[in-house]
Design a protein around this motif. Structure first.
Motif: not given
Length: 273
Positions: A210, A214, A217-218, A221-225, A228
């Motif tokens: 996690e 995090a 993504n920071k 500037k993405s939002d990968i879960k 995925e």
């Protein structure tokens, strides 16, 4: 396995044998089978190349598949042996320079390894093909790889840059999740992911997926879960990269292949005309 094999044969010893592939396989199988810790073993020569500057010698790339008695487990190990048809040796040294010739031989980079999904910059028919195997948390890679890519990407007709993820999970376990996140983002069509990947700051020993995601993504500037990272496409891409690295006996980062041959200097791209 390394310790086990080291006790079986002295690395610098010279042993008499026929140099043909079958004879090399038989000789090594008989030799290693004498080790009481080995229950059974298969030996296969996967490639044979010339040793440049030493025309009488050839390098044999060998894969050992052994079953150990005490641990009751299978161990696969790859190594290089040299032979001139009369002598077989684990290592060769140039008396004049003192150089270990193991440093100058490598498994040929097959055309089939230049996959479309690994081409990150340049044209596939560019004058030179450069393959990079790297771990985004390798200290040297973090400086070298972005600089090399930035240098070559400016000339797409001169350099075709192929990138292969090679996270060193034993040294940098966090790199595995970073690599998966990068692949997932690339599959969504994001460009320049690799260059930004080396800007992600995370403890190489971090075990919290996690936290790793995090931070990724920071920076991106993405939002990968998280789910995925486990997609079939991501797993398949990483598996392919690691399989190619294994076939080429890549064991460190960064490892560079320039036009199909390993570049120990890592600077041939700068000398290319």
């Amino acid at each position: 396995m390394l310790k086990l094999l080291a006790t079986t044969l002295t690395l610098s010893s010279l042993l008499w044998a026929d140099s043909s592939t079958l004879e090399v396989e038989k000789f090594l199988k008989d030799t290693y089978s004498a080790n009481p810790n080995i229950k059974s073993i298969n030996v296969k020569v996967t490639n044979v190349t010339e040793v440049k500057g030493f025309e009488d010698w050839s390098a044999y790339y060998v894969e050992l598949d052994a079953m150990l008695k005490k641990e009751k487990r299978q161990v696969v190990q790859k190594m290089v042996w040299f032979s001139d048809g009369k002598i077989i040796s684990k290592e060769l040294f140039d008396l004049q320079s003192g150089q270990n010739l193991n440093e100058f031989v490598s498994v040929p980079f097959k055309d089939e390894f230049y996959k479309k999904e690994n081409l990150i910059y340049g044209n596939a028919n560019a004058k030179y093909k450069v393959a990079i195997f790297s771990d985004p948390l390798c200290p040297f890679c973090r400086t070298f790889v972005p600089e090399a890519i930035e240098y070559m990407k400016k000339e797409p007709n001169k350099f075709a840059i192929y990138y292969f993820h090679f996270p060193l999970d034993s040294l940098h376990p966090a790199a595995v999740e970073l690599v998966k996140a990068a692949i997932a983002l690339e599959l969504k069509g994001r460009k320049d992911v690799l260059l930004d990947l080396y800007k992600v700051k995370v403890d190489p020993k971090e075990k919290s997926n996690e936290k790793i995601l995090a931070e990724f993504n920071k920076v991106m500037k993405s939002d990968i879960k998280m789910f995925e990272l486990m997609s079939k496409e991501v797993v398949a891409h990483l598996k392919s990269d690691l399989a190619i690295a294994d076939a080429l006996m890549v064991n460190g980062t960064p490892t560079i292949f320039f036009d199909g041959h390993i570049d120990k200097t890592k600077n041939k791209y700068k000398e290319a005309k």
